[in-house]
Design a protein around this motif. Structure first.
Motif, PDB file in Angstrom:
ATOM      1  N   SER A   1      -3.717   0.447  -2.852  1.00 27.57           N
ATOM      2  CA  SER A   1      -3.210   1.458  -1.916  1.00 27.57           C
ATOM      3  C   SER A   1      -3.933   1.380  -0.577  1.00 27.57           C
ATOM      4  CB  SER A   1      -3.330   2.864  -2.514  1.00 27.57           C
ATOM      5  OG  SER A   1      -4.688   3.188  -2.711  1.00 27.57           O
ATOM      6  N   SER A   2      -4.837   0.408  -0.424  1.00 29.82           N
ATOM      7  CA  SER A   2      -5.594   0.222   0.822  1.00 29.82           C
ATOM      8  C   SER A   2      -5.191  -1.086   1.496  1.00 29.82           C
ATOM      9  CB  SER A   2      -7.096   0.199   0.533  1.00 29.82           C
ATOM     10  OG  SER A   2      -7.806  -0.317   1.641  1.00 29.82           O
TER      11      SER A   2
ATOM     12  N   ALA B   1       0.833  -1.205   0.000  1.00 28.74           N
ATOM     13  CA  ALA B   1       0.000   0.000   0.000  1.00 28.74           C
ATOM     14  C   ALA B   1       0.871   1.259   0.000  1.00 28.74           C
ATOM     15  CB  ALA B   1      -0.943  -0.007   1.200  1.00 28.74           C
ATOM     16  N   GLN B   2       1.936   1.255   0.811  1.00 29.62           N
ATOM     17  CA  GLN B   2       2.837   2.416   0.855  1.00 29.62           C
ATOM     18  C   GLN B   2       3.493   2.653  -0.499  1.00 29.62           C
ATOM     19  OE1 GLN B   2       5.465   1.426   4.093  1.00 29.62           O
ATOM     20  NE2 GLN B   2       4.306   2.655   5.558  1.00 29.62           N
TER      21      GLN B   2
ATOM     22  N   CYS C   1       2.291   1.777  -3.454  1.00 28.52           N
ATOM     23  CA  CYS C   1       1.267   2.227  -4.406  1.00 28.52           C
ATOM     24  C   CYS C   1       0.902   3.687  -4.200  1.00 28.52           C
ATOM     25  CB  CYS C   1       0.020   1.347  -4.294  1.00 28.52           C
ATOM     26  SG  CYS C   1       0.334  -0.329  -4.886  1.00 28.52           S
ATOM     27  N   GLN C   2       0.978   4.164  -2.970  1.00 29.86           N
ATOM     28  CA  GLN C   2       0.636   5.554  -2.672  1.00 29.86           C
ATOM     29  C   GLN C   2       1.666   6.533  -3.236  1.00 29.86           C
ATOM     30  OE1 GLN C   2       0.000   5.464   1.576  1.00 29.86           O
ATOM     31  NE2 GLN C   2      -1.755   4.103   1.351  1.00 29.86           N
TER      32      GLN C   2
END
Length: 91
Positions: free
Chosen positions: A48-49, A26-27, A29-30
């Protein structure tokens, strides 16, 4: 129109997509502006979740499709596939 890329990758780390790898993914993807999703069979999750990733319940040996759409989709796809293929850098 945004460009869309996808690739299939197998989860290889022992515990699958559990909390620590989900958070790492997620980190990652953010950091991209593109929308990144993981698809396992008929289920799709926003990559990202952390919670959405955990709900996929993807275990070791499962193949997931990574879909990235947006301006930096190609770079995002490459980074996500590399992270998953490395076993989320878990030893």
């Amino acid at each position: 129109m945004a460009t869309k890329y996808s690739a299939e990758v197998t989860i290889i780390n022992q515990l699958g997509l559990h909390a620590r790898p989900a958070a790492k993914l997620a980190q990652l993807c953010q950091q991209f502006s593109s929308r990144i999703e993981l698809r396992l069979q008929e289920r799709t999750a926003d990559a990202s979740s952390v919670l959405a990733l955990l709900m996929l319940a993807s275990g070791k040996g499962k193949s997931v499709e990574v879909i990235a759409e947006g301006d930096d989709a190609e770079a995002a796809l490459k980074a996500v596939v590399q992270l998953i293929a490395s076993g989320f850098e878990e030893s």
